[in-house]
Every structure is written in structure tokens, then in C-alpha cells.
Design a protein around this motif. Sequence first.
Motif, mmCIF file in Angstrom:
data_model
loop_
_atom_site.group_PDB
_atom_site.id
_atom_site.type_symbol
_atom_site.label_atom_id
_atom_site.label_comp_id
_atom_site.label_asym_id
_atom_site.label_seq_id
_atom_site.Cartn_x
_atom_site.Cartn_y
_atom_site.Cartn_z
ATOM 1 N N SER A 98 0.832 -1.211 0.000
ATOM 2 C CA SER A 98 0.000 0.000 0.000
ATOM 3 C C SER A 98 0.865 1.260 0.000
ATOM 4 C CB SER A 98 -0.914 0.003 1.220
ATOM 5 O OG SER A 98 -1.758 -1.127 1.219
ATOM 6 N N ASP A 99 0.243 2.384 -0.377
ATOM 7 C CA ASP A 99 0.872 3.711 -0.302
ATOM 8 C C ASP A 99 2.214 3.784 -1.020
ATOM 9 O OD1 ASP A 99 -1.284 4.584 1.180
ATOM 10 O OD2 ASP A 99 -0.321 4.220 3.099
ATOM 11 N N HIS A 100 2.324 3.036 -2.133
ATOM 12 C CA HIS A 100 3.545 3.064 -2.955
ATOM 13 C C HIS A 100 4.788 2.738 -2.130
ATOM 14 C CE1 HIS A 100 1.037 4.827 -6.083
ATOM 15 N NE2 HIS A 100 0.653 5.755 -5.230
ATOM 16 N N ASN A 101 4.601 1.916 -1.102
ATOM 17 C CA ASN A 101 5.718 1.461 -0.264
ATOM 18 C C ASN A 101 6.480 2.634 0.362
ATOM 19 O OD1 ASN A 101 7.393 -0.368 1.017
ATOM 20 N ND2 ASN A 101 8.795 -0.552 -0.722
ATOM 21 N N SER A 102 5.750 3.640 0.802
ATOM 22 C CA SER A 102 6.367 4.779 1.482
ATOM 23 C C SER A 102 5.434 5.225 2.606
ATOM 24 C CB SER A 102 6.620 5.930 0.508
ATOM 25 O OG SER A 102 7.253 7.018 1.170
ATOM 26 N N PHE A 103 5.837 4.967 3.849
ATOM 27 C CA PHE A 103 4.992 5.234 5.003
ATOM 28 C C PHE A 103 5.665 6.289 5.883
ATOM 29 C CE2 PHE A 103 4.310 1.009 3.411
ATOM 30 C CZ PHE A 103 2.929 0.909 3.360
ATOM 31 N N GLU A 104 5.027 7.433 5.972
ATOM 32 C CA GLU A 104 5.633 8.572 6.665
ATOM 33 C C GLU A 104 5.425 8.498 8.172
ATOM 34 O OE1 GLU A 104 5.619 12.649 4.842
ATOM 35 O OE2 GLU A 104 4.409 13.124 6.616
ATOM 36 N N SER A 105 6.399 8.984 8.906
ATOM 37 C CA SER A 105 6.272 9.090 10.355
ATOM 38 C C SER A 105 7.067 10.294 10.841
ATOM 39 C CB SER A 105 6.767 7.816 11.046
ATOM 40 O OG SER A 105 6.401 7.835 12.417
ATOM 41 N N GLN A 106 6.977 10.551 12.140
ATOM 42 C CA GLN A 106 7.676 11.693 12.729
ATOM 43 C C GLN A 106 8.264 11.336 14.089
ATOM 44 O OE1 GLN A 106 4.388 14.598 12.641
ATOM 45 N NE2 GLN A 106 5.647 15.839 11.277
ATOM 46 N N MET A 107 9.348 12.008 14.427
ATOM 47 C CA MET A 107 9.983 11.865 15.730
ATOM 48 C C MET A 107 10.169 13.249 16.329
ATOM 49 S SD MET A 107 13.802 10.665 16.759
ATOM 50 C CE MET A 107 14.326 12.402 16.797
ATOM 51 N N LEU A 108 9.861 13.400 17.594
ATOM 52 C CA LEU A 108 9.901 14.695 18.255
ATOM 53 C C LEU A 108 11.230 14.932 18.966
ATOM 54 C CD1 LEU A 108 8.400 17.284 19.223
ATOM 55 C CD2 LEU A 108 7.632 15.948 21.201
ATOM 56 N N ILE A 109 11.805 16.109 18.720
ATOM 57 C CA ILE A 109 12.945 16.608 19.500
ATOM 58 C C ILE A 109 12.463 17.858 20.221
ATOM 59 C CG2 ILE A 109 15.305 17.503 19.469
ATOM 60 C CD1 ILE A 109 15.723 16.083 16.808
ATOM 61 N N PRO A 110 12.250 17.791 21.538
ATOM 62 C CA PRO A 110 11.737 18.966 22.258
ATOM 63 C C PRO A 110 12.645 20.185 22.091
ATOM 64 C CG PRO A 110 11.553 17.018 23.624
ATOM 65 C CD PRO A 110 12.362 16.627 22.419
ATOM 66 N N SER A 111 12.027 21.342 21.976
ATOM 67 C CA SER A 111 12.758 22.593 21.806
ATOM 68 C C SER A 111 13.550 22.950 23.059
ATOM 69 C CB SER A 111 11.767 23.726 21.495
ATOM 70 O OG SER A 111 12.385 24.988 21.576
ATOM 71 N N LYS A 112 14.674 23.610 22.857
ATOM 72 C CA LYS A 112 15.461 24.108 23.990
ATOM 73 C C LYS A 112 14.685 25.189 24.743
ATOM 74 C CE LYS A 112 20.036 23.154 22.038
ATOM 75 N NZ LYS A 112 21.328 23.745 21.565
ATOM 76 N N ASN A 113 13.686 25.763 24.078
ATOM 77 C CA ASN A 113 12.879 26.808 24.718
ATOM 78 C C ASN A 113 11.695 26.245 25.511
ATOM 79 O OD1 ASN A 113 14.477 28.857 23.568
ATOM 80 N ND2 ASN A 113 13.287 28.814 21.676
ATOM 81 N N ALA A 114 11.565 24.921 25.541
ATOM 82 C CA ALA A 114 10.448 24.314 26.279
ATOM 83 C C ALA A 114 10.569 24.625 27.767
ATOM 84 C CB ALA A 114 10.421 22.809 26.052
ATOM 85 N N GLU A 115 9.468 25.068 28.377
ATOM 86 C CA GLU A 115 9.450 25.350 29.810
ATOM 87 C C GLU A 115 9.271 24.071 30.615
ATOM 88 O OE1 GLU A 115 6.753 28.894 30.545
ATOM 89 O OE2 GLU A 115 6.426 28.525 28.406
ATOM 90 N N PHE A 116 8.543 23.131 30.039
ATOM 91 C CA PHE A 116 8.289 21.837 30.670
ATOM 92 C C PHE A 116 7.671 20.911 29.639
ATOM 93 C CE2 PHE A 116 4.770 24.794 31.612
ATOM 94 C CZ PHE A 116 3.717 24.151 30.965
#
Length: 333
Positions: free
Chosen positions: A117-135
Motif C-alpha cells: 500500500s501507499d507506494h511502499n512509502s509510510f511517513e512518520s515523525q519523531m519529536l525533539i523537544p525545543s530548547k525553549n520548552a518550559e516543561f
Amino acid sequence: MFRKKALRINTYRGYGSENLFRASGRALEDENVDFGSNLSTFKTLRNIYKQLESDEIKNARLTLKLSNGQKFETMTDKEGYYHFATTVDELQTLADQEGWVTYTVSYTKEFTKREISDHNSFESQMLIPSKNAEFGVISDIDDTILHTGVASFFKWRVITNTLFKNYDKRIPIEGVSQFYKKLHLGFNGEPVNPFFYVSNSPWNLYDYLSAFLNKHFFPNGPILLRDFRTPFDKTPKPKLPHKQSEILNLLATYPKLKFILIGDSGEKDADIYTKIALEHPGRILAIYLRDVNHKRKTKRIQRIIDNYNATPILLMESAQEALKHAKKHGYID
């Protein structure tokens, strides 16, 4: 002969750091689950069955590709899962403004004879929290943001809500989405405070829960579920409860980030959250627990609160109470 089903990869949104790339998901046969809205009860029940009765692709070689063209290979285990981690220099340069690194996962050439399915390309994401995050915010799902009925007798409401209601018919806890948006912005008003959703639901319900969160505009964040265990499962049981383990992993991954923990009074959230706060002083800013209106459980939680003073803690009947508390303590503007 029966025609073989197409293959797909169910990618799970995850988290990493400036130099740590992590990816997870599951290789499966495509059951063509319909996540449209206004589905009949029968179609909803069929969808849930398809998700729970999944046909995994074990020992499958997969290729992971970052947006800069860098590629990696991994292999699924006997249940079709893959969990990949490696060091990547300057990974944060690939992240968008909110810290999301986009990548794709695909089957290697040995599977090209099968329909994919989907032309054999499955998208995903990984989170890198910002240095400006308060919490950061770690939130339960069932009965914390989604009416589920975990505290009901024999959990009958959990079964009814999950099996017979499509995600678009499920009801969010009133005001919680607005509260979470405020926490995402924090006191400084930047949408950089990361969210992590932790639930005891099985990975089979990932798409269902993700669709619910998107529909009701909850802040984007990794959804951390667990493997579906059967009575015949011979794999070793985890040493720690799932929620506790995931929270400890987050504390270890982001040693400089403090967290707000949000759950409910229906299960063991209060026990787990207060234990973590006591064992990791200075890391937990506050604990919020939604009261599920179960007299015996509420009394038990109140006893825990009365004997706890490590951080601010609130047993709340409404999101409005949480908003006022968070504003008073300077977590939101």
C-alpha cells in the motif's frame, strides 16, 4: 486461490534527541480499516476487529529514510514490531519549528513482488523537544481526556465504548483540549512545550486513538501504548507497570526537562505519579488527577494526596479547576 492482502507499515510517532534518532512501528497485512466518519455500528465493530486481529509480518527488512536522504535498515521481530535507534549528527537541523523530524519507512526489495500500500512509502515523525520548552506534559488517555469508563463494573463501558463507537463518536472530557493547548503554549506563549500520551491500550488501537486526538485538536505528541498480551503469551511480563516505565524513559531521555503529569482517579495514576515524583525530586512540576466520580476510588486517592507534599497536586472535577491552578502556579499565562 485467495488473493494475498497488500502489505503496510503502521508507523508510530515517537521521540528522540538532538543526536538520537529513534523509530518504531509494525509491519502488517493491510486490513483496509476505514477511518471515515459517521460509520454504522456494524462497520465500527468490523474496524475494531480488523485492528485487534492483525496479521503481522515477522523478520521483515525495512528501510528508514530521513529527509536529507540518509538511510538505515532494521528488521521486525516475530510480532512484526520494529524498534530502531541510532546516533545521527546534527539531527535537530532536520526538525521543523515545533521539533518534528519527518522520515519514511519502506519494505526492502525482497518484498517488491507483494502488493504494498501507499507506494511502499509510510511517513512518520519523531519529536525533539525545543530548547525553549518550559516543561513537558505526560498525559494518560482513558478517562483523562477521553470518556472511557475504566472504573465501571467489569469495565463494561470500556468494552462498549471501544467496540461499538467510532473515534468520531467518542466524547472528549469537557475543556481538556483547551487546557492542553494552554499548557502547550506555557507561560511564554510559544507552542514548544512537548506532549506525550501514555495509555495501557494496545498498539492495535494506535490509529483509532490518533484519529480521536486529531479530531479534537489536542497538541501533537507521541502516543505510547503497549503490546497486546493474551493469556497464552509466553514472553516475560514487564517488571514495571507500562505507564511508570514510559515516564521513567522520558525522564532519562530529557534529564534537563521538568514534567507535568496528568491522569485520573480510576486506576493507579496517583500511585505511579507520586512515587515517581518522590524518587526523582525536582523533576515533576505538578500532578493533575481527574476525579472519575467513583466514591471508593476518590477516597483512596484523597488519602494519597493528604500524605503527599513533594509537588503541587490537584484532584479536579473540571478542566476549569486545572486552568486556574496552572495559572496560579505560573505554568500558563
